[in-house]
Design a protein around this motif. Structure first.
Motif, mmCIF file in Angstrom:
data_model
loop_
_atom_site.group_PDB
_atom_site.id
_atom_site.type_symbol
_atom_site.label_atom_id
_atom_site.label_comp_id
_atom_site.label_asym_id
_atom_site.label_seq_id
_atom_site.Cartn_x
_atom_site.Cartn_y
_atom_site.Cartn_z
ATOM 1 N N GLU A 257 0.839 -1.035 0.017
ATOM 2 C CA GLU A 257 -0.065 0.129 0.036
ATOM 3 C C GLU A 257 0.942 1.232 -0.050
ATOM 4 O O GLU A 257 0.705 2.090 -0.722
ATOM 5 C CB GLU A 257 -0.876 -0.126 1.372
ATOM 6 N N GLU A 258 1.643 1.221 0.730
ATOM 7 C CA GLU A 258 2.903 2.469 0.920
ATOM 8 C C GLU A 258 3.575 2.700 -0.341
ATOM 9 O O GLU A 258 3.583 3.954 -0.925
ATOM 10 C CB GLU A 258 3.834 2.074 1.841
ATOM 11 N N LEU A 259 4.001 1.780 -0.884
ATOM 12 C CA LEU A 259 4.612 1.773 -2.204
ATOM 13 C C LEU A 259 3.602 2.180 -3.532
ATOM 14 O O LEU A 259 3.946 2.873 -4.234
ATOM 15 C CB LEU A 259 5.220 0.403 -2.655
ATOM 16 N N GLU A 260 2.508 1.624 -3.526
ATOM 17 C CA GLU A 260 1.407 2.082 -4.537
ATOM 18 C C GLU A 260 1.156 3.435 -4.303
ATOM 19 O O GLU A 260 1.162 4.235 -5.312
ATOM 20 C CB GLU A 260 0.059 1.316 -4.071
ATOM 21 N N SER A 261 1.305 4.177 -3.087
ATOM 22 C CA SER A 261 0.791 5.419 -2.808
ATOM 23 C C SER A 261 1.920 6.170 -3.325
ATOM 24 O O SER A 261 1.932 7.473 -3.887
ATOM 25 C CB SER A 261 0.836 5.902 -1.159
ATOM 26 N N ARG A 262 3.481 5.789 -3.060
ATOM 27 C CA ARG A 262 4.574 6.545 -3.774
ATOM 28 C C ARG A 262 4.557 6.504 -5.075
ATOM 29 O O ARG A 262 4.832 7.619 -5.807
ATOM 30 C CB ARG A 262 5.680 5.818 -3.146
ATOM 31 N N ILE A 263 4.115 5.345 -5.763
ATOM 32 C CA ILE A 263 4.132 5.468 -7.234
ATOM 33 C C ILE A 263 2.832 6.429 -7.851
ATOM 34 O O ILE A 263 3.153 7.255 -8.669
ATOM 35 C CB ILE A 263 3.553 3.979 -7.768
ATOM 36 N N LYS A 264 1.958 6.295 -6.992
ATOM 37 C CA LYS A 264 1.159 7.417 -7.571
ATOM 38 C C LYS A 264 1.332 8.890 -7.305
ATOM 39 O O LYS A 264 1.294 9.884 -8.175
ATOM 40 C CB LYS A 264 -0.406 7.120 -6.511
ATOM 41 N N ALA A 265 2.047 9.293 -6.287
ATOM 42 C CA ALA A 265 2.518 10.474 -6.096
ATOM 43 C C ALA A 265 3.856 10.732 -7.130
ATOM 44 O O ALA A 265 3.799 11.976 -7.671
ATOM 45 C CB ALA A 265 3.241 10.617 -4.724
ATOM 46 N N LEU A 266 4.523 9.977 -7.563
ATOM 47 C CA LEU A 266 5.656 10.198 -8.441
ATOM 48 C C LEU A 266 4.871 10.228 -9.959
ATOM 49 O O LEU A 266 5.283 10.971 -10.777
ATOM 50 C CB LEU A 266 6.382 9.002 -8.481
ATOM 51 N N GLU A 267 4.044 9.325 -10.097
ATOM 52 C CA GLU A 267 3.247 9.865 -11.536
ATOM 53 C C GLU A 267 2.499 11.072 -11.584
ATOM 54 O O GLU A 267 2.495 11.782 -12.548
ATOM 55 C CB GLU A 267 2.164 8.706 -11.546
ATOM 56 N N GLN A 268 1.936 11.487 -10.447
ATOM 57 C CA GLN A 268 1.344 12.865 -10.477
ATOM 58 C C GLN A 268 2.448 13.916 -10.704
ATOM 59 O O GLN A 268 2.367 14.858 -11.252
ATOM 60 C CB GLN A 268 0.526 13.179 -9.042
ATOM 61 N N LEU A 269 3.639 13.653 -9.966
ATOM 62 C CA LEU A 269 4.706 14.564 -10.250
ATOM 63 C C LEU A 269 5.107 14.632 -11.629
ATOM 64 O O LEU A 269 5.174 15.834 -12.127
ATOM 65 C CB LEU A 269 5.723 14.247 -9.218
ATOM 66 N N ARG A 270 5.396 13.431 -11.900
ATOM 67 C CA ARG A 270 5.732 13.588 -13.708
ATOM 68 C C ARG A 270 4.688 13.937 -14.476
ATOM 69 O O ARG A 270 5.234 14.906 -15.273
ATOM 70 C CB ARG A 270 5.955 12.081 -14.056
ATOM 71 N N ASP A 271 3.441 13.690 -14.154
ATOM 72 C CA ASP A 271 2.466 14.459 -15.341
ATOM 73 C C ASP A 271 2.273 16.205 -15.068
ATOM 74 O O ASP A 271 1.883 16.563 -15.972
ATOM 75 C CB ASP A 271 1.278 13.670 -14.984
ATOM 76 N N ASP A 272 2.526 16.362 -13.814
ATOM 77 C CA ASP A 272 1.898 17.666 -13.524
ATOM 78 C C ASP A 272 3.005 18.832 -13.584
ATOM 79 O O ASP A 272 2.933 19.914 -13.396
ATOM 80 C CB ASP A 272 1.137 17.791 -12.171
ATOM 81 N N LEU A 273 4.297 18.441 -13.346
ATOM 82 C CA LEU A 273 5.559 19.011 -13.073
ATOM 83 C C LEU A 273 5.638 20.448 -14.205
ATOM 84 O O LEU A 273 5.920 21.462 -13.752
ATOM 85 C CB LEU A 273 6.630 18.313 -13.169
ATOM 86 N N THR A 274 5.187 20.147 -15.362
ATOM 87 C CA THR A 274 5.552 20.990 -16.473
ATOM 88 C C THR A 274 4.418 22.210 -16.164
ATOM 89 O O THR A 274 5.018 23.454 -16.429
ATOM 90 C CB THR A 274 5.385 20.570 -17.727
#
Length: 152
Positions: A100-117
C-alpha cells in the motif's frame, strides 16, 4: 581442495561484505549503529556478518533509492527473523506489508511526472496556468505547501 572459510556457514568480514554488496565499510558501520544490520565480534573484536546480511543490504539500498526513510526500512527489517536467514515467505510477508505504501509513492511520483511542467500545485500563481487551475489563489487558504499533490 575448497577453502572451508568460503562455505555458506562461514561469516563474512566487513571488507568481504563491502566488496560483495558495493556498500562502503563506513556505511556498513552506520547501518549497524542504526540497527539495520547485525555483526558478531571475533575474539579479536573484528566484525563478522552472516551471509544473509547481503540480502538485507540489497533491500536497504533499493528502498533508499526509491525514497523510503531509514526508520521505515528498520521497521520492515525488524519484522524479519533475526535468528535465521529469512525465507521467501518472510520476504513475501514484508512485501505485502509495504504494498500500500509503495502504491501510494508510485501514485505521487506519477502525479509529479504528469503535472510538473504545468504547476507545482502550491497555489503560488507564479505561472500563467495557475490562474486557471487555482483562481483567486483558493488553495492558499488551505495553508502552506502543495495542495494539489496530496495523495489520498
Amino acid at each position: 581442495m575448497p577453502d572451508p572459510r568460503s562455505g555458506p556457514a562461514h561469516p563474512l568480514s566487513v571488507g568481504e561484505v563491502a566488496e560483495r554488496s558495493g556498500v562502503s565499510v563506513s556505511t556498513l558501520h552506520f547501518y549497524e549503529r542504526e540497527n539495520l544490520i547485525e555483526a558478531e565480534r571475533t575474539a579479536g573484536n573484528q566484525r563478522r556478518y552472516r551471509r544473509d546480511v547481503l540480502r538485507r543490504l540489497s533491500f536497504i539500498r533499493v528502498s533508499q533509492r526509491v525514497g523510503v526513510p531509514l526508520k521505515d526500512i528498520r521497521s520492515a527489517l525488524e519484522s524479519l527473523p533475526s535468528g535465521r536467514t529469512p525465507t521467501r515467505h518472510d520476504w513475501e510477508r514484508l512485501s505485502k506489508r509495504w504494498r500500500e505504501e509503495l502504491e501510494s509513492r508510485i501514485k505521487a511520483l506519477e502525479q509529479l511526472r504528469d503535472d510538473l511542467t504545468d504547476c507545482i500545485g502550491c497555489g503560488c500563481l507564479s505561472l500563467e496556468s495557475c490562474a486557471l487551475q487555482n483562481p483567486s489563489d483558493r488553495l492558499g487558504s488551505a495553508g502552506p505547501g502543495p495542495r494539489r499533490w496530496t495523495v489520498s
